[in-house]
Design an enzyme around this catalytic site. Structure first.
Site, short mmCIF file in Angstrom:
data_model
loop_
_atom_site.label_atom_id
_atom_site.label_comp_id
_atom_site.label_asym_id
_atom_site.label_seq_id
_atom_site.Cartn_x
_atom_site.Cartn_y
_atom_site.Cartn_z
N LEU A 185 0.83 -1.20 0.00
CA LEU A 185 0.00 0.00 0.00
C LEU A 185 0.86 1.24 0.00
O LEU A 185 0.39 2.33 -0.34
CB LEU A 185 -0.90 0.03 1.24
CG LEU A 185 -1.86 -1.15 1.39
CD1 LEU A 185 -2.73 -0.99 2.63
CD2 LEU A 185 -2.74 -1.27 0.13
N GLU A 186 2.11 1.12 0.44
CA GLU A 186 2.95 2.31 0.55
C GLU A 186 3.87 2.42 -0.67
O GLU A 186 3.41 2.78 -1.73
CB GLU A 186 3.72 2.28 1.87
CG GLU A 186 2.73 2.28 3.05
CD GLU A 186 3.40 2.29 4.41
OE1 GLU A 186 4.51 2.82 4.54
OE2 GLU A 186 2.79 1.76 5.36
#
Lengths: 379, 875
Positions: A185-186
């Site tokens: 997600l990052e």
């Protein structure tokens, strides 16, 4: 041939001449062998004698010495009682025990977009100094379309935290630095790609080699980043000046905020050098936080996600209040936009006290005095 | 091979010992004292940190410490110390140490529980502190707040709760706890009745008190667990284990150290043995060397002696000795070799190139290269030097003969032996001469005589020449020997030899066969007479007296002659026949020669007799002149005479000219005879001049021998002058053969004679080969047709044609022509018809004595007589 032979024949020792010639022949044969061998023999002998001797010497000199493999490490830092009698400790002016070269490399890597899957994000993309080492969004945006599930904690003074992340799953900065890079997600990258990309950068590769000797590796990358992050401290806040004896450093409102801060019992958790960051605590100690909220999601489980212990549900690392004025929105879910409301919520759920708006403003004023000198941006 | 193997084995043993020593040294060191010290220090530190943790917890619990930083800092400190201890212990790399490390790990795992307790402590400590703070805050609130009767009970209850809670937290008193829990129970049921602000206070205070009650107990348990954490004991146990390990390791090290000392001793011992053996071997080698040295010295001395002997031998051999290597360079040569070539003796130094040697020989003109280039001579000699094993002899430029023998040695060197053959060559000559020569007279001996005879016969077979062989021995030689002694006899023989050589031509050979026996080989005698002449000369010569040291000696000799191939075709028989002939000569009374062939002998003997008589005849005036008139065919009158000589032998009567003229020519009497004849003619002319008042042309036949005399012309001039003979009164006849063979010389002679006023006539024309050119050039007056043609004319057409042609030729050349031997009318008529000028013959007149001629001339001066003379004219 044999110069003696003609003479023998001419002047003769009679019958012995023939056998004499034979002997000479045999001698010649033997001489021929020994003539070819000595160098081999001596060479072999020398090798057999000298090589083990050299090996032994080397082994005894370097192979056995424990001091050659054991690196002297300094005695760990422990604090005396005097340093723990007050709830707060000031941020030191500088960090002394960080390798400058590593920190410089870490600074480059901190701003290095190639650490992300699509070269779009660096660490600095979400940890902005002007936002107190975090960003202004409730949830930062990573390389994925899905949102990040937790509010970005500050990178400033992170080195003083006893654990990293809201749930404290990382013990140190090195461990922490690995997280966002490979989090889908990052930054969404993987180490093989990252190292392959960075290895094409010859100057970078040479710098790694110069510092670590073994080039670009996962360990070296995070070590460098961690070294840099340890330098990201914010000394000289007005509160620190106050602690140092400059009472005038705090305005009367801030002083009132400080008094309130202490009297309310905030320093029970927000204490130490970072005013937080050195312990865990349940969100909702006195009053049930989630009874008045939407149903908690996974991220809201906090430390429970790490230990699985029911007692750790809704337990989070107590965040530092340093530079907290810059890091809105607040809480692990970024759900609170202002310091005032954050103070009110904290007072009620953690302390069981309802504070007035005036008190909240005073607390916010005090927390404004916790903003120190931000690190300089890289040139 | 033994020696190196032992060296390898020894080296291996040493290496093994060294390695073992290193191993033992490694183990003998035990635990590094620094490591040991630090391990102990770290363990102490750990104990300290553990107790500090408990201390910090208690300080925080009591509020003496207000932040957790100190407590928090202890966790990494403990962890780092554990890491360090593990590092130190595992660094010893000993299984016992690893076991200790494993225990440490186990302890650390257990220790995680302590950290958990501390985390809980921090949380609960914060909570209870705040709750107590709240309670004390509420306590103040209730103390200062106005008391309301309705709530007095509640207020006292809450005040009790607050007081109890704080007491509990401070004293941990069980009674307070029970009381508090009862009061809180009571409060719960009572609180429902409260309202307003009080209700809020009561509610929160109750909740905090409940928290205190709950947490206090929990926290006490936690603190108990932390404080009673038996860290000290466990760490002390680990420390003890380490100490035990350390002591054990030291024991082991001591053992290894002892072993090391032992091994070192062994190493030193074996090295000593090794060195000792090396030294012993060195000694042996030295001794061996010394004996070898002695052997070498004695061997060298032997070699030197041998070399000296060899060198002496080489230097003292009578021949030149040289040794060349395979690159044609001189290795050595002896003095004799140098002496062979004294002119270039300097160049013989080792390393001399064979090429340069030959070049030097050429330069010193010891080798004559003739037209060849020096290069080709060198190449030829060099190739012979390299490959030829054959001896060859050659003569040096200074006349010496040398023989060069080359042979190749096994090592590829070339040995050259040069022998001076000059002396041998000379002695060979002497020997050869001794073998072939008679030492006393230097004539050929019997052997050589046989050789020469054989050669002569071979030559004869080839060319068809004759060979005459004469054997002779001396008569009365024995007398000389006996009376005058052998030296005189020898001298006599030498004189005889000398005289014999005088008697023969150079090409002939004379030999002494032994004693007083001699032999002569006459090569290529033209006639038997020639041989006989030699024999006669010898007989005459030998019989002349000898002067032997003042004594006059007379000896004679007899000669036996054979002819090859007339007598026999065999050399041995030839000598035998000669011997027979000699025997006959002796039988005939010595002092003569005899031919083997009886008939030939008789003929020769008689001819010699005739010759002798002829010589006497001149003196004895047995010779006399006749003249045959020559008439003109036109007038038949005598116009000339041909002078002819006749010999009347006192015993044999008239001897025909055809017999004695050739004899005179053969024995050299023809010239005196002709001179006598010319003298007679001249005298006769004078006589006629007186008596008849005129001279008559007289022609005289001249022998070819005259023309061979150098002073013939002068002799003739002197004769003519002496007798004052009128010009053209004397005419010389020369045969066609003589005239034509003489060439230019004859032309000059004839011109000279012509100039003297002599007439010249070619005799016997037509039988030889005349050069018309010479005929034209010669200053001759007439031709005389050969008698042979006259015999056939006029019947034979060929003869007629020839005669006519000759006559025609003479006329063409403006020469006179005369025919001879005219015996009949027909011949005379033919000649007249053919145009011939003159003729002579019996038909006209036979030769007449001067007194007869006088009358003839007086009668038939102009007309020819018609007498027929049957006697053929010969001259």
């Amino acid at each position: 041939m044999n110069p003696g032979q003609p003479n023998d024949r001419m002047f003769g020792d009679g019958p012995s001449t023939k056998s004499g010639a034979k002997d000479v022949h045999r001698e010649n044969e033997a001489g021929g062998h020994s003539g070819a061998r000595p160098w081999l023999v001596y060479g072999f002998g020398a090798a057999v004698t000298v090589l083990p001797a050299l090996a032994t010497f080397w082994y005894l000199q370097f192979g056995l010495d424990p001091s050659a493999t054991l690196v002297e490490i300094p005695e760990p830092t422990v604090l005396g009682l005097s340093e723990t009698t007050e709830f707060a400790r000031p941020i030191p002016k500088t960090v002394t025990d960080v390798d400058e070269a590593k920190a410089a490399l870490g600074e480059r890597l901190f701003h290095e977009p190639r650490l992300s899957k699509d070269d779009s994000l660096s660490c600095a993309s979400c940890h902005k100094f002007e936002h107190g080492g975090a960003d202004s969004a409730r949830y930062s945006t990573g390389v994925s379309d899905e949102p990040i599930t937790i509010n970005t904690p500050t990178v400033l003074n992170a080195g003083f935290n006893f654990r990293q992340f809201w749930d404290g799953r990382a013990h140190g900065l090195r461990e922490q630095a690995e997280g966002p890079i490979v989090n889908p997600l990052e930054m969404g990258a993987n180490w093989v790609d990252v190292i392959a990309k960075l290895s094409k950068d010859r100057p970078l590769w040479e710098t790694f080699d110069q510092i670590y000797g073994d080039g670009i590796t996962r360990q070296n990358i995070v070590d460098a980043i961690a070294a840099y992050e340890r330098t990201l401290i914010t000394p000289d806040s007005r509160f620190d000046l106050y602690l140092a004896g400059h009472e005038e450093a705090l305005s009367p409102a801030e002083r009132r905020g400080l008094d309130l801060f202490e009297s309310l019992g905030c320093p029970a958790c927000h204490q130490g050098i970072n005013l937080g960051g050195n312990m865990f605590q349940r969100l909702g100690v006195v009053n049930d936080f989630y009874a008045d909220q939407d149903a908690p999601n996974e991220a809201d489980n906090g430390r429970y996600n790490v230990t699985g212990d029911e007692e750790d549900r809704y337990v989070f690392k107590v965040p530092s209040l340093r530079n907290v004025a810059l890091t809105a929105p607040y809480f692990h879910d970024g759900s609170v936009p202002t310091l005032e409301s954050a103070a009110e919520i904290m007072a009620w759920y953690q302390l069981g006290v309802r504070i007035s708006d005036d008190e909240a403003a005073a607390l916010a004023a005090f927390m404004g005095a916790l903003t120190g000198t931000l690190p300089e941006h890289p040139s | 091979m033994n020696m190196p193997r032992r060296i390898v084995a020894g080296t291996c043993v040493l290496a093994a010992l060294t390695s073992g020593l290193a191993f033992l040294y490694d183990n003998s060191r035990g635990i590094d004292p620094a490591t040991h010290d630090e391990v102990l220090t770290q363990f102490e530190r750990l104990q300290k940190y553990e107790s500090m943790q408990s201390q910090a917890v208690l300080q925080l619990r009591t509020g003496r410490a207000r932040n957790y930083d100190g407590l928090v800092a202890l966790e990494p400190a403990i962890e780092q110390t554990f890491d360090r201890v593990s590092e130190l212990i595992t660094s010893t790399d000993d299984p016992r140490a690893l076991a200790i490390d494993a225990q440490i790990r186990a302890y650390r795992t257990d220790h995680l529980a302590k950290y958990d307790l501390i985390e809980r402590f921090k949380r609960e400590n914060a909570v209870i502190h705040n709750s107590l703070r709240y309670l004390s805050f509420e306590n103040e609130h209730f103390e200062t707040a106005a008391v309301d009767a309705d709530t007095a009970t509640l207020r006292s209850l809450i005040e009790d709760i607050i007081r109890n809670g704080m007491t509990l937290a401070a004293t941990q008193s069980e009674s307070s706890r029970i009381l508090l829990s009862e009061q809180l129970e009571e409060m719960r049921s009572a609180i429902t009745g409260a309202t307003g602000d009080l209700a809020g206070h009561l509610e929160m205070t109750t909740r905090h008190a409940e928290i205190v009650l709950r947490t206090n107990q929990h926290l006490s348990q936690i603190i108990d667990d932390i404080v009673s954490w038996e860290a000290d004991a466990r760490i002390a146990g680990l420390k003890q284990e380490w100490q035990a390990f350390h002591d054990a390791a030291r024991e082991t090290a001591l053992l290894y150290r002892n072993l090391m000392v032992a091994l070192a001793a062994l190493l030193i011992g074996s090295t000593t043995v090794f060195l000792f053996r090396i030294a012993a071997a060195g000694n042996r080698i030295r001794m061996l060397n010394r004996s070898l040295e002695k052997r070498i010295i004695s061997r060298t001395r032997d070699l030197e002696n041998a070399r000296q002997i060899l060198s002496d031998a080489v230097e003292n051999i009578s021949d030149g000795f040289s040794l060349w290597d395979s690159d044609d360079r001189l290795i050595m040569c002896n003095a004799r070799y140098r002496a062979m070539y004294p002119q270039i003796a300097d160049i013989f130094v080792p390393g001399l190139c064979f090429r340069d040697f030959i070049q030097a020989l050429i330069d010193a003109e010891l080798i004559e290269r003739g037209n060849e280039s020096a290069e080709s001579v060198i190449d030829e000699r060099l190739s012979r030097h390299r490959v030829s094993e054959e001896d060859f002899e050659h003569q040096l430029g200074d006349g010496r003969w040398v023989r060069v023998a080359k042979s190749r040695t096994g090592a590829g060197n070339v040995v050259g032996i040069v022998t001076d053959l000059t002396d041998r060559k000379q002695s060979e000559d002497v020997i050869r001469q001794m073998a072939l020569e008679d030492s006393l007279t230097s004539l050929a001996n019997r052997n050589q005589f046989h050789e020469q005879l054989k050669k002569a016969i071979q030559r004869s077979d080839r060319t068809g020449e004759h060979v005459g062989v004469m054997l002779l021995d001396l008569d009365r030689f024995k007398n000389v020997n006996d009376t005058l002694g052998h030296p005189a006899g020898d001298k006599l023989l030498q004189e005889v030899a000398y005289r014999l050589k005088e008697c023969v031509r150079n090409s002939d050979s004379v030999a002494r066969l032994g004693g007083d026996e001699f032999a002569v080989i006459a090569v290529d005698p033209k006639t038997v007479e020639n041989v006989a002449d030699i024999g006669a000369r010898i007989v005459e010569s030998i019989s002349r007296p000898y002067d032997l040291n003042g004594h006059e000696a007379h000896i004679g000799t007899s000669v036996g002659i054979t002819l090859y191939p007339e007598d026999t075709a065999d050399a041995d028989h030839l000598i035998k026949h000669a011997d027979l002939a000699l025997y006959r000569a002796k039988q005939l009374g010595r002092g003569n020669y005899q031919l083997y062939d009886e008939d030939l002998n008789a003929e020769v003997q008689s001819r010699r007799e005739l010759e002798r008589d002829l010589r006497l005849a001149l003196d004895r005036e047995e010779l006399y002149m006749v003249y045959q008139p020559r008439i003109s065919l036109d007038t038949r009158r005598t116009i000339g005479l041909e002078a002819l000589v006749r010999w009347r032998h006192p015993e044999k009567g008239d001897i025909p000219p055809s017999e004695f003229i050739p004899l005179a020519e053969a024995v050299g009497l023809i010239v005196p005879l002709s001179e006598w004849l010319l003298e007679q003619v001249c005298l006769q002319q004078k006589e006629w001049e007186r008596s008849l008042g005129r001279t008559i042309r007289v022609s005289v036949n001249m022998s070819p021998l005259h023309f061979q005399q150098a002073n013939f012309t002068e002799t003739m001039a002197e004769l003519l002058a002496r007798h004052d003979v009128a010009k053209d009164s004397l005419e010389l006849e020369i045969t066609e053969g003589i005239a034509m063979a003489g060439g230019e010389d004859m032309l000059h002679t004839l011109e000279d004679l012509k100039a003297l006023g002599l007439g010249l006539e070619i005799d016997d024309f037509g039988t030889g080969y005349s050069s018309l050119s010479y005929l034209r050039q010669f200053p001759i007056d007439r031709l005389k047709i050969d008698r042979s043609f006259m015999n056939s004319v006029p019947d034979d057409a060929d003869a007629v044609a020839i005669c006519e042609a000759i006559i025609q030729l003479a006329h063409s050349l403006d020469l006179g022509i005369v025919a001879e031997g005219i015996e009949n009318e027909a011949q005379a008529n033919f000649l007249l018809g053919a145009g011939c000028d003159e003729a002579q013959g019996y038909y006209f007149a036979k030769p007449l004595l001067p007194e007869e001629l006088h009358a003839h001339l007086a009668e038939n001066q102009d007309a020819a007589t018609s007498q027929t003379d049957r006697v053929p004219e010969t001259v």
